[in-house]
Design an enzyme around this catalytic site. Structure first.
Site, PDB file in Angstrom:
ATOM      1  N   GLU A  21       0.827  -1.212   0.000  1.00  0.00           N
ATOM      2  CA  GLU A  21       0.000   0.000   0.000  1.00  0.00           C
ATOM      3  C   GLU A  21       0.862   1.264   0.000  1.00  0.00           C
ATOM      4  O   GLU A  21       0.622   2.199  -0.744  1.00  0.00           O
ATOM      5  CB  GLU A  21      -0.912  -0.025   1.229  1.00  0.00           C
ATOM      6  CG  GLU A  21      -1.973   1.033   1.243  1.00  0.00           C
ATOM      7  CD  GLU A  21      -2.945   0.832   2.392  1.00  0.00           C
ATOM      8  OE1 GLU A  21      -3.456   1.841   2.906  1.00  0.00           O
ATOM      9  OE2 GLU A  21      -3.201  -0.320   2.782  1.00  0.00           O
TER      10      GLU A  21
ATOM     11  N   TYR B  35       1.499  -3.934  13.442  1.00  0.00           N
ATOM     12  CA  TYR B  35       0.500  -3.095  12.772  1.00  0.00           C
ATOM     13  C   TYR B  35      -0.239  -2.230  13.790  1.00  0.00           C
ATOM     14  O   TYR B  35      -0.686  -2.719  14.822  1.00  0.00           O
ATOM     15  CB  TYR B  35      -0.483  -3.973  12.004  1.00  0.00           C
ATOM     16  CG  TYR B  35      -1.389  -3.189  11.090  1.00  0.00           C
ATOM     17  CD1 TYR B  35      -0.859  -2.328  10.132  1.00  0.00           C
ATOM     18  CD2 TYR B  35      -2.767  -3.309  11.186  1.00  0.00           C
ATOM     19  CE1 TYR B  35      -1.684  -1.608   9.292  1.00  0.00           C
ATOM     20  CE2 TYR B  35      -3.604  -2.605  10.344  1.00  0.00           C
ATOM     21  CZ  TYR B  35      -3.060  -1.753   9.404  1.00  0.00           C
ATOM     22  OH  TYR B  35      -3.891  -1.040   8.569  1.00  0.00           O
TER      23      TYR B  35
ATOM     24  N   ARG C  68      -3.067  -0.516  13.742  1.00  0.00           N
ATOM     25  CA  ARG C  68      -4.538  -0.430  13.823  1.00  0.00           C
ATOM     26  C   ARG C  68      -5.055  -1.772  14.322  1.00  0.00           C
ATOM     27  O   ARG C  68      -5.190  -2.716  13.554  1.00  0.00           O
ATOM     28  CB  ARG C  68      -5.140  -0.077  12.460  1.00  0.00           C
ATOM     29  CG  ARG C  68      -4.764   1.317  11.984  1.00  0.00           C
ATOM     30  CD  ARG C  68      -5.493   1.723  10.712  1.00  0.00           C
ATOM     31  NE  ARG C  68      -5.096   3.059  10.302  1.00  0.00           N
ATOM     32  CZ  ARG C  68      -4.152   3.320   9.403  1.00  0.00           C
ATOM     33  NH1 ARG C  68      -3.519   2.307   8.823  1.00  0.00           N
ATOM     34  NH2 ARG C  68      -3.838   4.547   9.085  1.00  0.00           N
TER      35      ARG C  68
ATOM     36  N   HIS D 121      -5.338  -8.974  14.288  1.00  0.00           N
ATOM     37  CA  HIS D 121      -3.980  -8.477  14.524  1.00  0.00           C
ATOM     38  C   HIS D 121      -3.604  -8.637  15.986  1.00  0.00           C
ATOM     39  O   HIS D 121      -4.447  -8.706  16.863  1.00  0.00           O
ATOM     40  CB  HIS D 121      -3.873  -6.994  14.162  1.00  0.00           C
ATOM     41  CG  HIS D 121      -4.584  -6.619  12.905  1.00  0.00           C
ATOM     42  ND1 HIS D 121      -4.253  -7.161  11.686  1.00  0.00           N
ATOM     43  CD2 HIS D 121      -5.619  -5.780  12.680  1.00  0.00           C
ATOM     44  CE1 HIS D 121      -5.057  -6.655  10.768  1.00  0.00           C
ATOM     45  NE2 HIS D 121      -5.893  -5.826  11.343  1.00  0.00           N
TER      46      HIS D 121
ATOM     47  N   ASP E 142      -2.307  -3.030   3.602  1.00  0.00           N
ATOM     48  CA  ASP E 142      -2.426  -3.173   5.055  1.00  0.00           C
ATOM     49  C   ASP E 142      -3.449  -4.252   5.422  1.00  0.00           C
ATOM     50  O   ASP E 142      -4.463  -4.426   4.737  1.00  0.00           O
ATOM     51  CB  ASP E 142      -2.839  -1.844   5.698  1.00  0.00           C
ATOM     52  CG  ASP E 142      -1.699  -0.831   5.678  1.00  0.00           C
ATOM     53  OD1 ASP E 142      -0.562  -1.223   5.373  1.00  0.00           O
ATOM     54  OD2 ASP E 142      -1.954   0.349   5.967  1.00  0.00           O
TER      55      ASP E 142
ATOM     56  N   ASP F  17      -6.181  -4.795   6.954  1.00  0.00           N
ATOM     57  CA  ASP F  17      -7.458  -4.364   7.521  1.00  0.00           C
ATOM     58  C   ASP F  17      -8.476  -4.235   6.394  1.00  0.00           C
ATOM     59  O   ASP F  17      -8.195  -4.592   5.243  1.00  0.00           O
ATOM     60  CB  ASP F  17      -7.298  -3.046   8.283  1.00  0.00           C
ATOM     61  CG  ASP F  17      -6.685  -1.935   7.427  1.00  0.00           C
ATOM     62  OD1 ASP F  17      -6.665  -2.070   6.173  1.00  0.00           O
ATOM     63  OD2 ASP F  17      -6.221  -0.935   7.989  1.00  0.00           O
TER      64      ASP F  17
ATOM     65  N   GLU G 259      -9.744  -1.610   4.835  1.00  0.00           N
ATOM     66  CA  GLU G 259      -9.338  -0.706   3.757  1.00  0.00           C
ATOM     67  C   GLU G 259      -8.295  -1.375   2.869  1.00  0.00           C
ATOM     68  O   GLU G 259      -8.338  -1.259   1.640  1.00  0.00           O
ATOM     69  CB  GLU G 259      -8.780   0.597   4.340  1.00  0.00           C
ATOM     70  CG  GLU G 259      -9.797   1.457   5.050  1.00  0.00           C
ATOM     71  CD  GLU G 259     -10.928   1.931   4.153  1.00  0.00           C
ATOM     72  OE1 GLU G 259     -10.656   2.361   3.016  1.00  0.00           O
ATOM     73  OE2 GLU G 259     -12.086   1.861   4.590  1.00  0.00           O
TER      74      GLU G 259
END
Length: 755
Positions: free
Chosen positions: A9, A299, A301, A345, A82, A84, A86
């Protein structure tokens, strides 16, 4: 044969990946999303099961062309955005653009940008997660349906350029509700009485009156306090009871995103946005003298407190060898997640506990070091021994009627507090050191102190407490908090004053209109339930189209009703209880291009306008206009004297020849604004740079003697010349990838200076 292609990303990850797998793979970056809903249209076909019309993002044409070029003959593509929702959406859009017969796509989740983390991801490739993609799609469509269909109503009824958001509007509502609680709050007087006492040996200590006649003490005024003082004047203070206990206190778990944001705001004075930017940099990789960048944290988030067993074992090893074996555990400590927490995560932790903050200090910027130090200490402390604390409470009788109390504590064994002091994590105040006394001991009275107090309203929300409130109510997700806090300020709905959120007049107006017309959308419980529904879509328990259908069936009715029923304040304004000093008619608050002001409802017969102030209770008062009849200068149009006046947008110069001459100027020759202390960089210009607002409310920087000098910049100028091209000034920039830095404004010069 063409190498497999890894697509990440962020471009900053490329160096880190190349360090470990560069010989085996080609690596490229999408630089975030490459496709999105169109900007100028809704982009969702409501009648066809909410099908989205995605388009390539305008600025990503070169990125897309490069991805196609690198993927030309590649059979295998590893999608590594990433880990997640998104990131999953980015992966699906990359697949859509690069799909080709016989081409194989793998989804890899890199939770830490280290050799181990990258190898684990490549060794365990996954299928792209359609359910996770659907959850992201559902959120994106919900936000678009709300934003693109409510915002035009606000343009019609309030002011052009306004916007509503499914989550941001709820955040504004929370702030407005708190402000109204503050305004309604009635302050009450109360008193406390404290006795300064001494046993046979020092130290002396203070005990507070807690009970009168076995009932909780309540002293309403000075007379009551004085009567009690008279009673206590001759009373003998005797130790009535001693309560002693030893408690074991466990450390807090490693950080999740919301807790990291709260601590960084409170301890480091970072904003939520800055916290996430610095954390992103630590995750993506920094050069630490190992032959290339290395990811320093997992990570950033995450809602989970889970940690990998090998990371916990490494922590035990480090604690035993470095801090002391008495601080280590016989087996690692693991924390249970709360219900409904996504466990994709790990918690936010250092990728290697052996990378101590002090070892890395020389490689990190000051901000990076502060945040890394916070994350590292929290993780290591979570694997350390409990703290053992002796607590003691002494109850003291003063005549049969009055009971005083004092508490104190002593740390018997610091445990994890040796690294991570407890008082940073709790609201406990420093307790007193208490003497050794026995029940029945007589105490000497040194002083009895009465003190007047007043009850306080609930506090306004700071960034940290608003994040905590959003998290508590299940509003949004930790990854969105920083954006929410930024948007509500940028839109002018709230101001951050002395680190606390205060709703603006515009914020109140928009909030009240939305609450009355869209009660579900602005309902906290409803918004929290929507987050749960999105989680169910990700788990495959709920269809995306079903969620959207259920939401839109009621939303459409509210939308139709609002188009007819929403009160228009455009031109009319919001009523006040003030009367016009010129004609006696009611004054209303109106919204103009440059803010809110009072205007007479008798317009055009009466043209009275004024700035206004609103006090802590919400009461509005007129700001008297300033008229300085001292001649300032001659009018450039007619030659008559100009004098200083104050209008709804501040001080200005007006020609005394009005109405024949209506020429005006600002006091400093240009627009009003805050001086940033930088000289205008234009040659032979005597002005300074001031911060101003455009017609649309966007901040820019211009010369104080405009229109005589037309210098203007969207970026904040800095009084520092460029060493490469000799530009007289640099500008401040901030990006997700690079953080804050200075840059030369000359497009032909690429000079940058990182702060």
């Amino acid at each position: 044969m063409t190498k497999p292609l890894i697509i990440v990303e962020s471009p900053t990850k490329i160096k880190t990946l190349k360090k470990y797998v560069g010989k085996e793979f080609n690596i490229a970056a999408s630089a975030g999303h490459i496709r999105d809903l169109p900007v100028k249209t809704l982009g969702i076909d409501i009648e066809k099961k909410f099908k989205a019309k995605y388009v390539n993002i305008k600025d990503k044409s070169k990125v897309i062309a490069n991805l196609k070029k690198l993927a030309k003959d590649t059979k295998e593509i590893y999608l590594a955005p990433d880990p997640d929702r998104e990131g999953e959406a980015i992966a699906f859009h990359i697949m859509d653009i690069l799909k080709k017969k016989d081409r194989i796509f793998h989804r890899i989740l890199i939770h830490e940008l280290t050799k181990k983390g990258i190898q684990e991801a490549l060794q365990h490739p996954l299928e792209p997660d359609a359910h996770k993609y659907d959850a992201q799609q559902a959120r994106r469509k919900l936000d678009r349906l709300v934003g693109y269909q409510i915002s035009p109503l606000l343009w019609q009824k309030v002011q052009g350029g306004l916007s509503a958001g499914r989550v941001q509007s709820v955040a504004v509502k929370i702030i407005c509700n708190r402000e109204r609680q503050i305004r309604k709050f009635i302050t009450e007087e109360f008193w406390t009485i404290t006795a300064d006492l001494l046993a046979q040996f020092p130290p002396n200590f203070n005990a507070g009156l807690v009970k009168i006649d076995n009932k909780k003490v309540k002293i309403d005024n000075e007379k009551q306090a004085s009567d009690i003082l008279k009673d206590l004047g001759k009373a003998q203070f005797i130790v009535h009871q001693i309560k002693a206990k030893t408690i074991k206190r466990n450390p807090l778990p490693p950080y999740i995103t919301s807790k990291l944001q709260q601590d960084a705001i409170n301890r480091l004075r970072f904003s939520a946005k800055k916290t996430m930017m610095v954390a992103q940099r630590l995750y993506e990789g920094i050069e630490i003298g190992t032959g290339g960048p290395e990811g320093l944290i997992t990570y950033m988030r995450s809602d989970s407190t889970r940690i990998a067993p090998d990371a916990a074992q490494d922590a035990q090893k480090f604690i035993s060898q470095t801090i002391g074996s008495e601080f280590a555990l016989s087996k690692p400590r693991f924390f249970k997640n709360k219900k409904k927490v996504q466990d994709a995560h790990e918690a936010i932790r250092p990728t290697s506990v052996f990378h101590t903050p002090e070892k890395l200090k020389g490689f990190l910027s000051p901000d990076q070091f502060k945040l890394y130090d916070l994350i590292w200490k929290r993780f290591v402390a979570s694997q350390m021994a409990q703290a053992i604390i002796d607590q003691k409470t002494i109850l003291i009788q003063a005549s049969p009627k009055y009971l005083f109390s004092v508490s104190g504590s002593t740390v018997k064994f610091a445990g994890y507090m040796n690294l991570y002091p407890q008082n940073e994590d709790s609201n406990e105040k420093d307790t007193q050191t208490l003497p050794d006394v026995e029940e029945g001991t007589a105490l000497k009275t040194l002083q009895i102190i009465p003190k007047q107090h007043f009850t306080k309203p609930p506090p306004r929300f700071s960034e940290a407490s608003l994040v905590k409130e959003l998290e508590k109510n299940g509003i949004g997700r930790p990854s969105t908090y920083a954006t929410i806090l930024t948007v509500i300020r940028d839109k002018g709905y709230v101001d951050l004053i002395k680190r606390y959120f205060v709703p603006s007049e515009l914020g109140f107006i928009v909030n009240d209109l939305l609450v009355s017309c869209f009660p579900n959308v602005l309902n906290i419980s409803f918004t929290a339930q929507m987050e749960t529904n999105l989680d169910d879509v990700e788990r495959g328990r709920l269809e995306e189209t079903q969620l959207l259908t259920d939401f839109y069936s009621s939303f459409r009715k509210s939308l139709e009703a609002a188009s007819e029923d929403m009160i228009s304040v455009k031109g009319v304004g919001v009523q006040t209880d003030l009367n016009c000093p010129s004609c006696g008619k009611q004054l209303n608050i109106k919204i103009g291009r440059n803010g809110q002001f009072l205007a007479c409802t008798g317009y055009p017969e009466c043209s009275f306008t004024s700035n206004y102030l609103r006090d802590e209770k919400g009461k509005v008062s007129i700001v008297e206009k300033i008229i300085d009849n001292t001649k300032i200068k001659d009018c450039v149009k007619c030659g008559k004297p100009m004098i200083q006046k104050e209008g709804r947008f501040g001080l200005f110069l007006a020609c005394t020849g009005y109405p024949e001459c209506n020429h005006t100027e600002s006091v400093n020759g240009g627009q009003n604004g805050k001086d940033i202390g930088v000289r205008c960089p234009e040659t032979d210009c005597s002005g300074t740079i001031i911060e101003r607002k455009s017609k649309r409310g966007k901040i820019f920087f211009g010369c104080s003697i405009y229109p005589n000098c037309t210098f203007a910049s969207w970026d904040k100028p800095v009084d520092k010349s460029c060493p490469d091209c000799n530009s007289p000034y640099l500008v401040e920039k901030e990006t997700k990838k690079e953080g804050k830095f200075l840059k030369c404004p000359n497009r032909d010069c690429g000079f940058k200076e990182h702060q």
